[in-house]
Write an enzyme that holds these catalytic residues in place. Structure first.
Site, PDB file in Angstrom:
ATOM      1  N   PRO A  63      -6.438   8.226  -5.050  1.00  0.00           N
ATOM      2  CA  PRO A  63      -7.659   7.170  -4.376  1.00  0.00           C
ATOM      3  C   PRO A  63      -7.338   7.305  -3.041  1.00  0.00           C
ATOM      4  CG  PRO A  63      -5.373   5.841  -5.407  1.00  0.00           C
ATOM      5  CD  PRO A  63      -5.313   7.390  -5.439  1.00  0.00           C
ATOM      6  N   ASP A 106      -3.303   8.676   0.768  1.00  0.00           N
ATOM      7  CA  ASP A 106      -3.287   8.320  -0.667  1.00  0.00           C
ATOM      8  C   ASP A 106      -2.796   6.802  -0.791  1.00  0.00           C
ATOM      9  OD1 ASP A 106      -2.433   7.722  -3.220  1.00  0.00           O
ATOM     10  OD2 ASP A 106      -1.544   9.593  -3.364  1.00  0.00           O
ATOM     11  N   HIS A 107      -4.016   6.066  -1.143  1.00  0.00           N
ATOM     12  CA  HIS A 107      -3.885   4.454  -1.144  1.00  0.00           C
ATOM     13  C   HIS A 107      -2.674   3.946  -2.038  1.00  0.00           C
ATOM     14  CE1 HIS A 107      -4.713   0.821   0.684  1.00  0.00           C
ATOM     15  NE2 HIS A 107      -6.155   0.380   0.154  1.00  0.00           N
ATOM     16  N   ARG A 108      -2.266   4.637  -2.868  1.00  0.00           N
ATOM     17  CA  ARG A 108      -1.197   4.238  -4.012  1.00  0.00           C
ATOM     18  C   ARG A 108       0.267   4.103  -2.984  1.00  0.00           C
ATOM     19  NH1 ARG A 108      -1.511   8.833  -8.149  1.00  0.00           N
ATOM     20  NH2 ARG A 108      -1.740  10.025  -6.159  1.00  0.00           N
ATOM     21  N   ILE A 114      -0.002   4.353   0.572  1.00  0.00           N
ATOM     22  CA  ILE A 114      -0.039   3.859   2.319  1.00  0.00           C
ATOM     23  C   ILE A 114      -1.156   2.782   2.033  1.00  0.00           C
ATOM     24  CG2 ILE A 114      -1.088   4.586   4.580  1.00  0.00           C
ATOM     25  CD1 ILE A 114       0.242   7.543   3.503  1.00  0.00           C
TER      26      ILE A 114
END
Ligand code: CAO
Length: 427
Positions: free
Chosen positions: A223, A399-401, A403
């Site tokens: 993501p 990577d929004h998972r 950060i």
């Protein structure tokens, strides 16, 4: 018809390397460049292609053998001895999917019994498979955790993968939804473009196919968020110009990139989660205490990302020289497997080409990538007046998972501050 002995070509700095797979059998017809063997050292997996088209008469090595340059590996009966000899290509473990035709699903639909072992909803997180099967799975976008292994000790062999793909296609028909990393997407449209006008079909070369497979995996599995920032590099640019002659005297060129690498390393040291990877199960963050920076290089064959190792221990001039050497080697296709591996963060600079911003794709399994666009003069409000400053656009995709948005903005803010005043790197 002549029989020719194939010897192991130059495989680089490796002395003795183990054969981990033999991909052909005696009596089998091979095409030029078809892989014969897979070798594995502690650093890389290499596929050894056949230099000729012909029929394998005898195999001279077996799994477990240790081979080196010049070791005879097979005798091949060559129909036309004027065939050109294909150059050897080394395959980096993480970067080179095995080039195999996707089985054609059209002619013989597999029977229900054939398909029974291949279900799409029985994940096996600990799937075991050899490197060539893993590469093929990557190229096909298949999650190996979903493929039942029927080889020794439950290992997934190539036939399992082919059976699984056949089953998927047969179950869904032409418009099958193909699960990629658990996501269902519509199958690619099958359009006869020639109906609408003249066309040419250009095969994608290996570099492009490899990049395509890696980018696609990243696009569907990570993501992404992209954070933008402008760094005031007015002083950095003056410093760079002042030291260009010195760099040239050392036989190198001081572009923005070495400064970017330096600033990125400092920011990574302060924000370690940007220098990390999620483990396979997605339950642990592997934080790296090394700083190996990948740099995207545009070559006529496609995008390649060589890695500057231990960038934290190198001076600006050393980084400049190494970046120049790596990009020249990338363009000449002379990078060694280890020069393509182990990156912990990547930089993609389009500043020498142009553009104001772009959204780079994270280089999986890394968790962040810095995109850099062209520096431009901009009016900046300072002490009650607009002043002209040289601004460098930064685009950080992450990577929004792993950060959070706040961390992304802090990281780019810090990076911009470091580039604005290089003295901050000493603090
Ligand atoms: N703004 C303004 N000028 C810039 C600049 C920037 N951000 N970045 C580079 N330049 C200048 C350089 O300083 C150099 O000019 P001078 O000769 O006057 O110093 C000129 O542009 C050419 O630089 P370069 O591209 O040869 O060198 P580099 O170190 O900046 O980049 C490399 C090297 C390998 C990264 C680059 O050649 C390249 O291949 N870039 C494309 C990467 C790519 O395709 N990324 C997209 C991947 S998808 O995410």
């Amino acid at each position: 018809m002549t029989e020719q002995e194939i010897k192991l070509p130059d495989i680089g700095d490796f002395d003795a390397v183990e054969v981990i797979e033999v991909l052909v059998k005696p009596g089998e017809r091979v095409t030029a460049e078809q892989s014969l063997l897979v070798l594995e050292s502690d650093k890389a997996t290499m596929e050894i292609p056949s230099p000729f088209a012909g029929v394998v008469r005898k195999l001279l090595v077996a799994v477990g053998d240790s081979v080196r340059e010049g070791t005879p590996i097979a005798i091949v009966e060559v129909a036309d001895s004027r065939q050109t000899v294909a150059p050897i290509e080394l395959a980096a473990t993480e970067a080179e999917p095995h080039a195999v035709d996707v089985p054609d699903p059209a002619p013989a639909a597999p029977s229900a019994a054939d398909l029974a072992p291949y279900t799409v909803d029985a994940p096996q997180p600990d799937a075991h498979a050899g490197p060539s099967v893993r590469r093929l799975a990557r190229e096909l976008g298949v999650d190996l955790a979903l493929v039942p292994g029927r080889g020794p000790k439950g290992r997934i062999i190539e036939a399992d993968l082919q059976g699984y793909v056949k089953a998927l296609v047969a179950q869904g028909g032409a418009a099958a939804a193909v699960p990629i990393a658990g996501i269902h997407v519509a199958a690619p449209a099958d359009v006869d473009f020639a109906k609408f006008g003249p066309i040419e079909s250009e095969p994608l070369n290996r570099v492009r196919r490899i990049a395509a497979a890696n980018l696609h995996r990243s696009w569907v599995s990570v993501p992404h968020v992209t954070q933008f920032e402008d760094a005031d590099v007015t002083e950095l640019e003056t410093f760079r110009q002042d030291h260009r002659a010195e760099a040239e005297a050392r036989g190198t060129k001081l572009t923005f990139l070495p400064f970017l690498v330096k600033a990125v390393v400092k920011a990574l040291q302060e924000f370690p989660h940007f220098n990390a990877s999620l483990d396979r199960g997605g339950e642990n963050l592997i934080v790296k205490r090394y700083y190996h920076i990948g740099v995207a290089v545009d070559t006529e064959h496609g995008l390649v990302v060589p890695v500057v190792r231990d960038a934290d221990r190198k001076s600006l001039f050393e980084l400049a020289a190494e970046l120049q050497e790596l990009s020249e080697k990338a363009r000449a296709r002379r990078l060694r497997p280890e020069q393509l591996q182990g990156g912990s963060f990547s930089i993609s600079s389009l500043g020498g080409i142009g553009g104001t911003r772009f959204t780079p794709i994270v280089n999986h399994p890394e968790v962040a990538i810095l995109g850099v666009s062209r520096m431009a003069w901009k009016p900046v409000w300072q002490d009650g007046a607009f002043v002209p400053r040289r601004m460098l656009p930064l685009s950080l995709s992450y990577d929004h998972r792993v950060i959070d948005g706040a961390a992304g903005a802090r990281f780019t803010g810090r990076l911009a501050a470091l580039l604005a005043d290089l003295r901050r790197m000493l603090l």
